[in-house]
Write a protein that holds these residues in place. Structure first.
Motif, PDB file in Angstrom:
ATOM      1  N   ILE A   1       6.988  19.500  23.061  1.00  0.00           N
ATOM      2  CA  ILE A   1       8.067  19.866  22.211  1.00  0.00           C
ATOM      3  C   ILE A   1       9.258  20.069  22.947  1.00  0.00           C
ATOM      4  O   ILE A   1       9.299  21.080  23.672  1.00  0.00           O
ATOM      5  CB  ILE A   1       7.588  21.034  21.113  1.00  0.00           C
ATOM      6  CG1 ILE A   1       6.427  20.522  20.370  1.00  0.00           C
ATOM      7  CG2 ILE A   1       8.909  21.363  20.574  1.00  0.00           C
ATOM      8  CD1 ILE A   1       6.304  21.744  19.454  1.00  0.00           C
TER       9      ILE A   1
ATOM     10  N   LYS B   1      12.786  21.193  22.747  1.00  0.00           N
ATOM     11  CA  LYS B   1      13.664  21.845  21.666  1.00  0.00           C
ATOM     12  C   LYS B   1      14.579  23.201  22.551  1.00  0.00           C
ATOM     13  O   LYS B   1      14.052  23.720  23.646  1.00  0.00           O
ATOM     14  CB  LYS B   1      12.860  22.556  20.399  1.00  0.00           C
ATOM     15  CG  LYS B   1      12.504  21.413  19.520  1.00  0.00           C
ATOM     16  CD  LYS B   1      13.603  20.719  18.728  1.00  0.00           C
ATOM     17  CE  LYS B   1      13.002  19.914  17.691  1.00  0.00           C
ATOM     18  NZ  LYS B   1      12.019  21.008  16.539  1.00  0.00           N
TER      19      LYS B   1
ATOM     20  N   GLU C   1      17.610  25.817  18.754  1.00  0.00           N
ATOM     21  CA  GLU C   1      17.320  25.517  17.511  1.00  0.00           C
ATOM     22  C   GLU C   1      15.975  25.471  17.206  1.00  0.00           C
ATOM     23  O   GLU C   1      15.349  25.072  15.994  1.00  0.00           O
ATOM     24  CB  GLU C   1      17.764  23.946  17.152  1.00  0.00           C
ATOM     25  CG  GLU C   1      17.152  22.944  17.824  1.00  0.00           C
ATOM     26  CD  GLU C   1      17.234  22.747  18.989  1.00  0.00           C
ATOM     27  OE1 GLU C   1      16.762  21.639  19.767  1.00  0.00           O
ATOM     28  OE2 GLU C   1      17.923  23.298  19.755  1.00  0.00           O
ATOM     29  N   ALA C   2      14.904  25.647  18.305  1.00  0.00           N
ATOM     30  CA  ALA C   2      13.254  25.723  17.851  1.00  0.00           C
ATOM     31  C   ALA C   2      13.308  26.788  17.014  1.00  0.00           C
ATOM     32  O   ALA C   2      13.441  28.019  17.008  1.00  0.00           O
ATOM     33  CB  ALA C   2      13.027  26.189  19.275  1.00  0.00           C
ATOM     34  N   THR C   3      12.251  26.305  16.098  1.00  0.00           N
ATOM     35  CA  THR C   3      11.798  27.178  14.986  1.00  0.00           C
ATOM     36  C   THR C   3      10.651  28.047  15.407  1.00  0.00           C
ATOM     37  O   THR C   3       9.949  27.526  16.274  1.00  0.00           O
ATOM     38  CB  THR C   3      11.560  26.200  13.829  1.00  0.00           C
ATOM     39  OG1 THR C   3      10.215  25.534  14.185  1.00  0.00           O
ATOM     40  CG2 THR C   3      12.394  25.282  13.346  1.00  0.00           C
TER      41      THR C   3
ATOM     42  N   ASP D   1       7.947  25.561  15.885  1.00  0.00           N
ATOM     43  CA  ASP D   1       7.958  24.907  17.298  1.00  0.00           C
ATOM     44  C   ASP D   1       7.089  25.758  18.228  1.00  0.00           C
ATOM     45  O   ASP D   1       6.654  25.355  19.039  1.00  0.00           O
ATOM     46  CB  ASP D   1       9.451  24.535  17.553  1.00  0.00           C
ATOM     47  CG  ASP D   1      10.180  23.441  16.620  1.00  0.00           C
ATOM     48  OD1 ASP D   1       9.293  22.767  16.058  1.00  0.00           O
ATOM     49  OD2 ASP D   1      11.182  23.526  16.392  1.00  0.00           O
TER      50      ASP D   1
ATOM     51  N   SER E   1      18.122  21.385  26.387  1.00  0.00           N
ATOM     52  CA  SER E   1      17.112  20.914  25.141  1.00  0.00           C
ATOM     53  C   SER E   1      15.651  21.035  25.641  1.00  0.00           C
ATOM     54  O   SER E   1      14.852  20.373  25.046  1.00  0.00           O
ATOM     55  CB  SER E   1      17.419  19.613  24.540  1.00  0.00           C
ATOM     56  OG  SER E   1      18.748  19.575  24.056  1.00  0.00           O
TER      57      SER E   1
ATOM     58  N   THR F   1      11.805  25.144  24.999  1.00  0.00           N
ATOM     59  CA  THR F   1      10.243  25.137  24.432  1.00  0.00           C
ATOM     60  C   THR F   1       9.371  24.908  25.454  1.00  0.00           C
ATOM     61  O   THR F   1       8.538  25.586  25.957  1.00  0.00           O
ATOM     62  CB  THR F   1      10.152  24.626  23.321  1.00  0.00           C
ATOM     63  OG1 THR F   1      10.471  23.178  23.444  1.00  0.00           O
ATOM     64  CG2 THR F   1      10.612  25.220  22.062  1.00  0.00           C
TER      65      THR F   1
ATOM     66  N   GLN G   1      10.950  10.624  21.065  1.00  0.00           N
ATOM     67  CA  GLN G   1      11.032  12.068  20.534  1.00  0.00           C
ATOM     68  C   GLN G   1      12.591  12.441  20.577  1.00  0.00           C
ATOM     69  O   GLN G   1      12.999  13.191  19.720  1.00  0.00           O
ATOM     70  CB  GLN G   1      10.328  13.127  21.098  1.00  0.00           C
ATOM     71  CG  GLN G   1      10.261  14.611  20.234  1.00  0.00           C
ATOM     72  CD  GLN G   1       9.529  15.536  20.976  1.00  0.00           C
ATOM     73  OE1 GLN G   1       9.706  16.735  21.175  1.00  0.00           O
ATOM     74  NE2 GLN G   1       8.284  15.017  21.381  1.00  0.00           N
TER      75      GLN G   1
END
Length: 254
Positions: free
Chosen positions: A95, A97, A100-102, A105, A150, A153, A198
């Protein structure tokens, strides 16, 4: 390489990409290999490797983040093989991110890359103690040393893998179990192509850009990392533990 023939090796994520190359190399070196993977048709990979090397290759379809599944598969390995000499923690979730990673995530990537890796190691170690020695090779990355846009994660988990490696090396040294990490640069596998998709990048344009980041001017091949893993698992690396071995084509030398 010295000391690999007849050893029992477990490779997570071994049905595809880099893990497949590792499983194949260890099998060629004479190991009995267990492939643990979520891939639906992973048994085909095991059969193909076994037919080429002539050495036993087993497949178990598991989610390494599921402790019940991990526990059951190592009970099975213990019953059929009796011990484990080599563990390659290769399975990973990708992943990419940034800020902004949730929470989902983070949970998704940590469940596999950190918790899953830890569960596999925890349930494997008793079989290594039974063998009287062992070698654990964790797959980290150049992303475990640097910041990348970016990639928060992913990089966080690869930094953590290096930390686990050093802690486990200390904890397991009384049992003659060595723990090291192998840290590739960019390796051209299906995972690279999928990560480009992705991130919305053109695969060949990104390959050209990434290749220039390495002193050798290209991405690595899975077989090049597999050879390094085999070395770290062998008796030729008997005095190496708690280390990070780069296989990055000079990526971090710039």
């Amino acid at each position: 390489m010295r000391g690999l023939k007849g050893k029992v090796a477990v490779v997570t994520g071994g049905a595809q990409g880099l893990g497949h190359a590792v499983a194949q190399r260890l099998s060629e070196e004479g190991c009995n290999v267990w492939i643990l993977d979520l891939k639906q048709d992973g048994e085909k990979a095991a059969i193909a490797i076994q037919s080429e090397s002539g050495n036993p290759v087993y497949f178990a379809r598991i989610d390494i983040s599921n402790e019940s599944q991990v526990e059951k598969v190592f009970l099975k390995i213990g019953e059929l093989s009796g011990r484990v000499d080599i563990l390659v923690n290769n399975a990973a979730h990708f992943i990419f991110k940034g800020i902004e990673a949730t929470p989902q995530d983070w949970k998704s990537i940590l469940d596999v890359n950190i918790i899953g890796t830890s569960l596999v190691t925890q349930h494997c170690v008793p079989l290594m103690k039974k063998a009287g020695a062992g070698a654990i090779i964790n797959l980290s990355s150049v992303s475990g040393f640097i910041g990348q846009s970016s990639f928060a994660t992913y990089n966080a988990t690869k930094f953590a893998i290096r930390g686990l490696t050093k802690c486990w090396a200390i904890d397991l040294s009384p049992y003659r179990i060595r723990v090291n990490s192998v840290c590739p640069g960019y390796i051209r596998t299906e995972a690279f192509d999928n990560s480009c998709i992705q991130l919305g990048l053109d695969i060949e344009e990104e390959n050209t850009r990434i290749s220039k980041l390495h002193i050798l001017g290209r991405q690595g091949h899975p077989e090049e990392v597999a050879g390094t893993v085999a070395f770290m698992a062998s008796d030729d690396a008997s005095f190496i533990t708690g280390e990070d071995l780069m296989v990055d084509g000079g990526y971090l030398a710039k």
